[in-house]
Design a protein around this motif. Sequence first.
Motif, PDB file in Angstrom:
ATOM      1  N   LYS A 221       0.740  -1.221  -0.047  1.00 23.34           N
ATOM      2  CA  LYS A 221      -0.028   0.001   0.118  1.00 23.34           C
ATOM      3  C   LYS A 221       0.833   1.338   0.124  1.00 23.34           C
ATOM      4  O   LYS A 221       1.768   1.435   0.657  1.00 23.34           O
ATOM      5  N   ARG A 222       0.659   2.121  -1.027  1.00 27.17           N
ATOM      6  CA  ARG A 222       1.582   3.190  -0.873  1.00 27.17           C
ATOM      7  C   ARG A 222       0.774   4.414  -1.704  1.00 27.17           C
ATOM      8  O   ARG A 222       0.649   4.700  -2.851  1.00 27.17           O
ATOM      9  N   ASP A 223      -0.002   4.998  -0.933  1.00 26.26           N
ATOM     10  CA  ASP A 223      -0.726   6.073  -1.533  1.00 26.26           C
ATOM     11  C   ASP A 223      -0.757   7.492  -0.730  1.00 26.26           C
ATOM     12  O   ASP A 223      -1.842   8.202  -1.015  1.00 26.26           O
ATOM     13  N   THR A 224      -0.165   7.688   0.283  1.00 30.52           N
ATOM     14  CA  THR A 224      -0.010   8.757   1.043  1.00 30.52           C
ATOM     15  C   THR A 224       1.198   9.404   0.653  1.00 30.52           C
ATOM     16  O   THR A 224       2.406   8.841   0.556  1.00 30.52           O
ATOM     17  N   GLN A 235       4.202  24.619  -5.601  1.00 32.86           N
ATOM     18  CA  GLN A 235       3.509  24.089  -6.542  1.00 32.86           C
ATOM     19  C   GLN A 235       2.057  24.079  -6.055  1.00 32.86           C
ATOM     20  O   GLN A 235       1.471  24.128  -6.792  1.00 32.86           O
ATOM     21  N   PHE A 236       1.922  24.485  -4.883  1.00 32.18           N
ATOM     22  CA  PHE A 236       0.447  24.402  -4.341  1.00 32.18           C
ATOM     23  C   PHE A 236      -0.066  25.980  -3.795  1.00 32.18           C
ATOM     24  O   PHE A 236      -0.796  25.871  -3.096  1.00 32.18           O
ATOM     25  N   GLY A 237       0.909  26.878  -3.834  1.00 30.61           N
ATOM     26  CA  GLY A 237       0.426  28.171  -3.456  1.00 30.61           C
ATOM     27  C   GLY A 237       0.292  28.425  -2.292  1.00 30.61           C
ATOM     28  O   GLY A 237      -0.318  29.241  -1.803  1.00 30.61           O
ATOM     29  N   GLY A 238       1.086  27.417  -1.359  1.00 36.74           N
ATOM     30  CA  GLY A 238       0.824  27.564   0.131  1.00 36.74           C
ATOM     31  C   GLY A 238      -0.536  27.314   0.364  1.00 36.74           C
ATOM     32  O   GLY A 238      -1.063  27.628   1.591  1.00 36.74           O
ATOM     33  N   ASP A 239      -1.439  26.658  -0.175  1.00 36.31           N
ATOM     34  CA  ASP A 239      -2.840  26.232  -0.002  1.00 36.31           C
ATOM     35  C   ASP A 239      -3.183  25.805   1.254  1.00 36.31           C
ATOM     36  O   ASP A 239      -2.784  24.798   1.766  1.00 36.31           O
ATOM     37  N   PRO A 240      -3.944  26.318   2.291  1.00 32.46           N
ATOM     38  CA  PRO A 240      -3.960  25.971   3.630  1.00 32.46           C
ATOM     39  C   PRO A 240      -4.902  24.626   3.818  1.00 32.46           C
ATOM     40  O   PRO A 240      -4.849  24.134   4.925  1.00 32.46           O
ATOM     41  N   HIS A 241      -5.846  24.456   2.543  1.00 31.37           N
ATOM     42  CA  HIS A 241      -6.508  23.372   2.722  1.00 31.37           C
ATOM     43  C   HIS A 241      -5.783  22.145   2.002  1.00 31.37           C
ATOM     44  O   HIS A 241      -6.407  21.231   1.234  1.00 31.37           O
ATOM     45  N   ILE A 242      -4.444  21.998   1.862  1.00 27.39           N
ATOM     46  CA  ILE A 242      -3.665  21.147   1.361  1.00 27.39           C
ATOM     47  C   ILE A 242      -3.789  19.635   1.535  1.00 27.39           C
ATOM     48  O   ILE A 242      -3.940  18.629   0.960  1.00 27.39           O
ATOM     49  N   ILE A 243      -4.115  19.528   3.144  1.00 28.27           N
ATOM     50  CA  ILE A 243      -4.369  18.176   3.313  1.00 28.27           C
ATOM     51  C   ILE A 243      -5.374  17.470   3.059  1.00 28.27           C
ATOM     52  O   ILE A 243      -6.569  17.841   2.982  1.00 28.27           O
ATOM     53  N   GLY A 244      -5.226  16.265   2.379  1.00 28.69           N
ATOM     54  CA  GLY A 244      -6.112  15.391   1.870  1.00 28.69           C
ATOM     55  C   GLY A 244      -6.387  15.653   0.460  1.00 28.69           C
ATOM     56  O   GLY A 244      -7.062  14.755  -0.324  1.00 28.69           O
ATOM     57  N   GLN A 245      -5.654  16.234  -0.220  1.00 28.53           N
ATOM     58  CA  GLN A 245      -5.486  16.584  -1.686  1.00 28.53           C
ATOM     59  C   GLN A 245      -4.851  15.232  -2.203  1.00 28.53           C
ATOM     60  O   GLN A 245      -3.903  15.126  -1.719  1.00 28.53           O
ATOM     61  N   GLN A 246      -5.198  15.116  -3.578  1.00 24.55           N
ATOM     62  CA  GLN A 246      -4.541  14.140  -4.295  1.00 24.55           C
ATOM     63  C   GLN A 246      -3.240  14.742  -5.130  1.00 24.55           C
ATOM     64  O   GLN A 246      -3.751  15.893  -5.517  1.00 24.55           O
ATOM     65  N   MET A 247      -2.089  14.003  -5.196  1.00 27.10           N
ATOM     66  CA  MET A 247      -1.340  14.573  -6.412  1.00 27.10           C
ATOM     67  C   MET A 247      -0.530  13.371  -7.176  1.00 27.10           C
ATOM     68  O   MET A 247      -0.833  12.241  -6.741  1.00 27.10           O
ATOM     69  N   THR A 248      -0.313  13.720  -8.513  1.00 23.13           N
ATOM     70  CA  THR A 248       0.076  12.546  -9.202  1.00 23.13           C
ATOM     71  C   THR A 248       1.753  12.393  -9.270  1.00 23.13           C
ATOM     72  O   THR A 248       2.399  13.375  -9.766  1.00 23.13           O
ATOM     73  N   LEU A 249       2.324  11.613  -8.765  1.00 24.57           N
ATOM     74  CA  LEU A 249       3.774  11.370  -8.739  1.00 24.57           C
ATOM     75  C   LEU A 249       4.307  10.087  -9.626  1.00 24.57           C
ATOM     76  O   LEU A 249       3.508   8.868  -9.344  1.00 24.57           O
ATOM     77  N   ALA A 262       6.399   0.333  -7.346  1.00 21.63           N
ATOM     78  CA  ALA A 262       5.838   1.594  -7.710  1.00 21.63           C
ATOM     79  C   ALA A 262       4.586   1.534  -8.465  1.00 21.63           C
ATOM     80  O   ALA A 262       4.838   2.314  -9.690  1.00 21.63           O
ATOM     81  N   ALA A 263       3.697   0.746  -8.125  1.00 20.11           N
ATOM     82  CA  ALA A 263       2.424   0.727  -9.215  1.00 20.11           C
ATOM     83  C   ALA A 263       1.696   2.017  -9.013  1.00 20.11           C
ATOM     84  O   ALA A 263       1.340   2.424 -10.100  1.00 20.11           O
ATOM     85  N   ASN A 264       1.410   2.329  -8.002  1.00 13.39           N
ATOM     86  CA  ASN A 264       0.770   3.411  -7.831  1.00 13.39           C
ATOM     87  C   ASN A 264       1.012   4.755  -7.993  1.00 13.39           C
ATOM     88  O   ASN A 264       2.234   5.246  -7.988  1.00 13.39           O
ATOM     89  N   ASN A 265       0.014   5.789  -8.635  1.00 15.34           N
ATOM     90  CA  ASN A 265       0.670   7.045  -9.244  1.00 15.34           C
ATOM     91  C   ASN A 265      -0.002   8.100  -8.461  1.00 15.34           C
ATOM     92  O   ASN A 265       0.481   9.349  -8.503  1.00 15.34           O
ATOM     93  N   SER A 266      -1.105   7.738  -7.797  1.00 16.89           N
ATOM     94  CA  SER A 266      -1.773   8.925  -7.085  1.00 16.89           C
ATOM     95  C   SER A 266      -1.541   8.742  -5.650  1.00 16.89           C
ATOM     96  O   SER A 266      -1.889   7.753  -4.896  1.00 16.89           O
ATOM     97  N   TYR A 267      -1.359  10.039  -5.007  1.00 18.06           N
ATOM     98  CA  TYR A 267      -0.753  10.080  -3.559  1.00 18.06           C
ATOM     99  C   TYR A 267      -1.815  11.237  -2.969  1.00 18.06           C
ATOM    100  O   TYR A 267      -2.118  12.134  -3.379  1.00 18.06           O
ATOM    101  N   ARG A 268      -2.219  10.638  -1.715  1.00 19.24           N
ATOM    102  CA  ARG A 268      -3.075  11.862  -0.963  1.00 19.24           C
ATOM    103  C   ARG A 268      -2.152  12.462   0.066  1.00 19.24           C
ATOM    104  O   ARG A 268      -1.184  11.738   0.763  1.00 19.24           O
TER     105      ARG A 268
END
Lengths: 898, 114
Positions: A221-224, A235-249, A262-268
Amino acid sequence: MLSDLRYRLRSLFLRSHVEAELDEELQAHLEHETEKYIRAGMSPEEAKRKARIAFGGPEQIRQQVRDNRGTRLLENFLQDLRYGTRSLLRNRGFAIVVVMTLALGIAACTAVFSLMDVVLYPKLPYTNPDRLVYLFTPNSLFESVPPDAIPPSFFFAQGIQKSSRLYASFTEFQQLSFNLERKGSVVPVEGATVDASFFSTLGVAPILGRAIGQQDDQAGKRDTAVISYALWKQQFGGDPHIIGQQMTLKVYRQMPEAQNRAANNSYRIIGVMPQGFHYPHKQELDYGVSGAEATDVWVPLALTPAQRMNDEPGDSYSLARLKDGVTVQQAQAEMSAIVAQLNKIEPPSAMFHGGWRAYIKPFRQTLVGDARPLLRLLMGAVGFVLLIACGNASSLLLARNASRTHELGVRATLGAGRARLIQQMLTDALLLSLTAGAVSTALAWLFLKMLLRLDPGNVPRLQQVSMNPHVLLFTLSVTLLTSVATGILPALSSSRGDLVEFLKSGGNKGVVRGNNRLRGVLIAGEVALVVMLLSGASLLIRSFLKVEAVPTGFSTATLSMKVDLPPAYATAAQHRGLFPRLLDDIRAIPGVQAAGAITNLPLSHDESITTLWVQDYANEKGQTVEAASLTAGYFGAMGTPMLAGREFRLNEGNVVIVNEAFVRKYFAGKNAIGKWIANGTPDNRNSNKRVIIGVVADVRHSSLEEPPPPTLYDCLQDPDRAYLAIRSSVPPAEVVPAVRAALNKLDPTLTLADIHTMNDRVSEALALRRFQTVLLGAFSVMALALALVGLYGLLAYTVRQREQEIGIRLAIGASRGNVLSLIVSQGVRLVFAGLLLGIAGAFALQHLIRSFLFGVNATDPVTFLLVPVLLLLTALGACVIPGWRAANVDPADSLRYE
Amino acid sequence: MADSKTDPKLELPQGTLDLLILKTLTLEPLHGWGISERLQQISREALQVQQGSLYPALHRLERRGWIKATWSTSENNRRAKYYELTKQGQKQLAAETEAWRRLTAAVGHVLDMA
């Protein structure tokens, strides 16, 4: 207590007022006394006289009252300060010479200290970093690999973690490069896969959200992800609501064994780290995989049970925090015992079975690297420079005191005690040192500017060097020490005047001869220090020349550059023979004489080892050699001579080329062509035989100074990345654009990186040595100049002092040559004394410099011949000028004064 | 310097001057000359205080807070610095007087023994 303080402060700051009051009080007393006598019937004149007699000396009373105010020491000091300032301002030439001399010494010390401050004692963004240690498992099978390049395999790391009692916390992590895909753009970011105790081991908590915990670090399991402050802002402009957002790595590149994970590409995103936290990065991690400057993304390590049993050393690092009170030695002993146990339970089928050892390296030591001995050497050198400066200043003060004999005599006659005279002279020295200290901060800043120009690139944090409060505090302490070191000798020597002698001579004579002898001792001592510094510098210069002359095994004119392929080229089919086609195109460029490619270019900080089995050799299980893969044409392009056999042809799978060192070790220097070698894995030893088809000259690979290890070259086929080596008759500026065009014709998205001639790489490999050589040389020259100035000053002063004597000598028939040799021989005697002392000192200290040398002995005869000659020649110059002046004294002129 | 030929006066033992000054100030504030006159009077001319010791002593006592100084007009109409005993000074005087008595008594005993 309070009244006491109030009284003292009033005495100090309302001094003139308090003095006026005292005058008035004493005057009142006198008047009362006078009146008493008048009342008794005396005439006013007589009464006044009687009262005066009864009263005693008013000045003595005043002085005694002052003594009772408890501010005398300070008042004397202020008085000395005023007096000293005035007298130094009158003697501006003297003051400037002393101040500049001391400033030079202090500034050199300050500059080197500021280097030490930032390089050896950096501020780290972790809790109590001194408790952190790295764990490594070196193995005698990897003889060419440094112990701190072999972190434990998962199997060992897990075993150590389970059995150890000495760590408060233990973490494993790997480095990983990602592409962050956001809104259609792709940003490369460096990352790390970390276990649940990573952040707590470092003692750093996120400023937003939470760290990676047990619930994130689960097998498969690797998704956080946790991100850095910098990434959050940029990259996120210092967004205060960043926690919980998804990003693609997307994983950009990693070691093969990690790829399948490294199958997974989407991380929370679950957390944001504080500003400045970018661990792991290359300055704090030896032999890091990606050479990352800063890590910006952390994802769970998520080991599977199978991975936990993996006993091949890979690229995962073990970092642990020692419990309070546990020493590195204790941890080392414990780890050795645990590793010995693990060696026994490791499956015997394992390739490197049984040979593991334990090595614990404090985190700080990794940070400092090789810089510690270098900085110690430099600090020692500037310490010498400062001592010489102090010696000069002392000598000048002695000379000045000799010319102040009259003044000092008068003061002593008027009742100044020896302690009082010493206090005054120390105050003079303090005044000069403080001024020098102030000047030195500006000078040190200049030194640092010059130092940064010499930046060898591999002294960590050198560019962060600055004149911070630590450094200024250091400067102040050195300044105060300097004032004592400078002032104490003149103060003790000159305050010992003979009052009777002084008064008998009518105030003309003083203690002069003893003074000059003392100055002579100082100068001889300075010369000794200079000899030690010069011989050190000479040894380093000789070493530098030797390293420079080392046969590298390649042509420095060859141009090299890196091509790094993206994951789109992951399989051989996707490669479509990119490198062979590119090399053909490059060879077609006008002026290009030869071109080839290699995985690990010499002096590019890339290393690779492989296990091997050699025909007719007493093989050991798991033995390894250095290895590289290269194409046809590479040796020609590099100018590395083939000594026997032939080069590779295109994509030859089952043949290898070895170097001379290989032939020496495995074939006792005899013919190796036609012999076979195999991969060291026991099961496929016979199926994987490869024949040696050529022998090439040894090449300096990892550094210029280490002898080349046995090396195995195989034929390069479809690599992820490789260095191109190109030899051409036209300048690089014309070749590089043509190569770039050839590359982009094949794939417009590819780029050339790390474009340098081999000459650049040699120069970079020499940089640290050049840095230490230039610095030690510069400090030695500075020391030499100071000592020569001191010598010159002493002789010039002697000549002035002995002008009458010289006049008499000339008048009664001494030749000018006699006079010249009189003065010169005085100087030469001092230089010889210093020279002998210095050579003895240099021999005594030779062990300190030995580790910095290459190809020369610490008792190198050339050095110990050159240094005295250089010193004598320059010293002769410093002696002849005053000697010349003495020889040209006009007897008539000088005698007229008598 | 005391003129010993014409003036058979006693030398004050170390430390006693402070005690005597404090004592003379118990009655009223005095200026420096006044103190030296008073000491001479009371001791029936046996003690003469050198100005060279008196004024340093006065300043020392003032620094310690045992006496304090004020400027006022003296009997002959000129400004003079008057010293008076402070509370702390009174305590000090009592303590030193006691110590002195015990010392002299003890020394007396020893001398009377013979």
